[in-house]
Design a protein around this motif. Structure first.
Motif, short mmCIF file in Angstrom:
data_model
loop_
_atom_site.label_atom_id
_atom_site.label_comp_id
_atom_site.label_asym_id
_atom_site.label_seq_id
_atom_site.Cartn_x
_atom_site.Cartn_y
_atom_site.Cartn_z
N SER A 1 7.69 50.93 65.37
CA SER A 1 6.29 51.25 65.67
C SER A 1 5.83 50.60 66.97
CB SER A 1 5.39 50.79 64.52
OG SER A 1 5.80 51.40 63.30
N MET A 2 6.64 49.69 67.50
CA MET A 2 6.31 49.02 68.76
C MET A 2 6.84 49.85 69.93
SD MET A 2 7.21 45.00 68.10
CE MET A 2 5.96 43.85 67.60
N ASN A 3 5.98 50.16 70.84
CA ASN A 3 6.43 50.91 72.01
C ASN A 3 7.01 50.00 73.09
OD1 ASN A 3 5.55 53.40 70.94
ND2 ASN A 3 3.44 52.98 71.59
N ASP A 4 6.61 48.75 73.08
CA ASP A 4 7.04 47.80 74.09
C ASP A 4 8.13 46.89 73.52
OD1 ASP A 4 7.33 46.12 76.22
OD2 ASP A 4 5.32 45.23 76.10
N MET A 5 9.38 47.11 73.93
CA MET A 5 10.47 46.30 73.42
C MET A 5 10.42 44.86 73.94
SD MET A 5 12.28 47.83 71.21
CE MET A 5 10.72 48.53 70.64
N LYS A 6 9.73 44.66 75.07
CA LYS A 6 9.57 43.30 75.57
C LYS A 6 8.76 42.46 74.58
CE LYS A 6 9.84 44.36 80.52
NZ LYS A 6 9.12 44.32 81.82
N LYS A 7 7.90 43.14 73.86
CA LYS A 7 7.07 42.45 72.87
C LYS A 7 7.91 41.90 71.73
CE LYS A 7 2.94 43.13 70.02
NZ LYS A 7 1.89 44.10 69.61
N VAL A 8 8.95 42.64 71.35
CA VAL A 8 9.85 42.18 70.28
C VAL A 8 10.53 40.88 70.70
CG1 VAL A 8 11.88 42.73 68.90
CG2 VAL A 8 10.25 44.54 69.49
N GLY A 9 11.05 40.87 71.94
CA GLY A 9 11.69 39.66 72.46
C GLY A 9 10.72 38.51 72.59
N ARG A 10 9.48 38.82 72.97
CA ARG A 10 8.48 37.77 73.13
C ARG A 10 8.14 37.14 71.78
NH1 ARG A 10 4.87 40.62 75.54
NH2 ARG A 10 3.42 40.90 73.79
N VAL A 11 7.99 37.97 70.76
CA VAL A 11 7.69 37.47 69.41
C VAL A 11 8.83 36.59 68.91
CG1 VAL A 11 7.37 38.12 66.99
CG2 VAL A 11 6.18 39.39 68.77
N ALA A 12 10.07 37.07 69.08
CA ALA A 12 11.23 36.29 68.63
C ALA A 12 11.32 34.97 69.37
CB ALA A 12 12.50 37.11 68.83
N GLY A 13 11.06 35.01 70.67
CA GLY A 13 11.11 33.79 71.49
C GLY A 13 10.08 32.76 71.03
N LYS A 14 8.86 33.21 70.79
CA LYS A 14 7.81 32.28 70.35
C LYS A 14 8.12 31.73 68.96
CE LYS A 14 4.01 34.21 73.06
NZ LYS A 14 2.70 34.91 73.03
N ALA A 15 8.68 32.59 68.10
CA ALA A 15 9.04 32.13 66.76
C ALA A 15 10.09 31.03 66.84
CB ALA A 15 9.56 33.30 65.92
N PHE A 16 11.10 31.20 67.69
CA PHE A 16 12.16 30.20 67.79
C PHE A 16 11.65 28.90 68.41
CE2 PHE A 16 15.17 33.57 66.83
CZ PHE A 16 16.13 32.87 66.10
N ILE A 17 10.71 29.00 69.35
CA ILE A 17 10.11 27.78 69.90
C ILE A 17 9.42 26.99 68.80
CG2 ILE A 17 8.27 26.91 71.40
CD1 ILE A 17 8.96 29.18 73.35
N TYR A 18 8.69 27.71 67.95
CA TYR A 18 8.01 27.07 66.83
C TYR A 18 9.03 26.46 65.86
CZ TYR A 18 5.00 26.38 62.76
OH TYR A 18 4.34 25.82 61.70
N PHE A 19 10.06 27.24 65.52
CA PHE A 19 11.07 26.78 64.56
C PHE A 19 11.74 25.50 65.04
CE2 PHE A 19 11.92 31.43 63.11
CZ PHE A 19 10.72 31.41 62.41
#
Length: 434
Positions: free
Chosen positions: A75-93
């Motif tokens: 449902s996401m048109n912007d694949m960069k957004k997927v990478g951004r979400v994953a990146g922020k999640a890993f920073i938090y983790f």
């Protein structure tokens, strides 16, 4: 948003108290404790009830994660957004997993729960922990990375490796998104498939009290409340440190992000009690994902953060690892220097990722850590083997709470959090669980 049919029920129709899931689970835990304490042999025989329930939940985890993540990313048109979400999640983790390790290290040095036991390492028999040591050798970082790769595109859907499911779900979501509109029928099918899958989750949760009863009756019957003996200090220290981490550390994170940790814990009370009864955070994974969506977190965020956090954001396990490692050193009168403790911390950071997704990961990651820290005898793990089961509940509770908070935080960072919906969810006065 994917929700179960129960979520759409009339909110005005309040359930009677004995029909509420968390009340049923709480009663089951109390009855299970009593049975295990007064009739330990009967309690031990209740083990299949707990194991069976966890197996049923694990059966549905793969399709829940696959559908949620695939539909969310597609449902996401912007694949960069997927990478951004994953990146922020890993920073938090990484940040909070490291913080959990440091807190465990500090508390262990202050309280010193193992001091005074005066154990001679040469008298310890390592045979009882050989299976964990063997698994620890197999859980190196390289083997861990290779294990992420599925054998076939569909094989993870019939297994229980969460990371492999994540891989194929992310790939499928990206592929559907980039082949629109040709892939539209596939997306529509998955969205429709979500309804019966989550209905199965709803049906399985009705068995939660039986599973909690069986698991807790076995634990008390098998190991006994009195079996902790002199090790009670370690158990109390671990529980107190975990409570501090949740209430103070995660509480400050929650406050900074606009919600109250106590209201949040009340909101996920069903899942917390389920984890407490079964000692498995996986048992609550499907319903936790639903709850996070209902709390205003966007579906793609929930789909990426919650399952990934179950492998990489193990706050409770990290606290346990440093506490347990230093407990063994203190019990054996081994004085670890600051440099040795720092090395221990760095190794624990890596080994906790290397055994992610492995059954009994807490004890196995501890074995993997001690295997490369020569100062602390790995045979010392025999000292805590008998009480490890009593600490597994707390590990699972802390891990799940940390992942739930992480989901809200990452959603807010991405501006994918409906704050009004979160406020309504946390301030709801209904006693209905779903």
């Amino acid at each position: 948003m994917i929700v179960t049919d129960d979520a759409n029920a009339n909110p005005a129709k309040k359930k009677k108290f004995y029909q509420v899931l968390y009340i049923q689970v709480l009663i089951a835990i109390i009855v299970g404790c009593a049975l295990g304490y007064f009739y330990p042999e009967v309690g031990e025989r209740m083990k299949p009830l707990g194991d069976g329930f966890i197996a049923l939940v694990k059966m549905i985890i793969a399709p829940v994660i696959f559908i949620t993540i695939t539909v969310g990313i597609a449902s996401m048109n912007d694949m960069k957004k997927v990478g951004r979400v994953a990146g922020k999640a890993f920073i938090y983790f990484i940040s909070f997993s490291t913080l959990a390790l440091i807190i465990g290290l500090i508390v262990s040095n202050i309280v010193q729960p193992g001091k005074g036991l005066n154990i001679d390492p040469s008298t310890l028999q390592a045979a009882s922990i050989s299976q964990y040591v063997s698994k620890a050798h197999d859980s190196s970082l390289i083997n861990f990375v290779l294990e992420i790769i599925p054998k076939t595109l569909v094989s993870p859907l019939s297994g229980d490796n969460i990371l492999q499911i994540l891989v194929i779900a992310i790939l499928m979501g990206i592929a559907i998104s980039q082949t629109m509109p040709h892939s539209k029928p596939v997306l529509v099918f998955l969205e429709a498939l979500a309804h019966p899958v989550f209905k199965i989750v709803s049906l399985l949760m009705k068995l939660a009290p039986i599973g909690a009863f069986g698991a807790i009756a076995f634990t008390i019957g098998k190991y006994g409340i009195d079996s902790m003996g002199n090790l009670v200090a370690l158990v109390v220290t671990f529980y107190a440190t975990s409570v501090f981490f949740v209430i103070v550390v995660l509480g400050l994170v929650a406050r900074y992000n606009g919600f109250n940790i106590f209201r949040f814990l009340r909101y996920i009370k069903d899942e917390l009690l389920l984890v407490l009864g079964t000692s498995s955070s996986e048992a609550a994974l499907p319903t936790l994902m639903q709850k996070m969506e209902r709390a205003g977190c966007a579906k793609p965020i929930v789909g990426l953060v919650v399952p990934t956090g179950y492998s990489f954001n193990l706050d409770g396990t990290n606290i346990y690892m440093t506490l347990a490692a230093l407990f063994i050193a203190q019990a054996c009168n081994i004085d670890l220097s600051l440099q040795s403790q720092t090395v221990l911390l760095l190794i624990a950071m890596l080994s906790s990722k290397g055994a992610a997704g492995v059954s009994g990961a807490g004890f196995i990651t501890l074995a993997a850590t001690l295997a490369v820290v020569p100062e602390v005898p790995i045979a010392g793990m025999t000292l805590i083997l008998g009480i490890d089961r009593f600490m597994s509940e707390c590990r699972a509770l802390t891990n799940m709470t940390g992942n739930a908070v992480a989901t809200v935080v990452v959603a807010r960072w991405e501006k994918q959090l409906d704050k009004e919906q979160l406020h309504q969810a946390l301030h709801a006065h209904s006693t209905s669980t779903e």
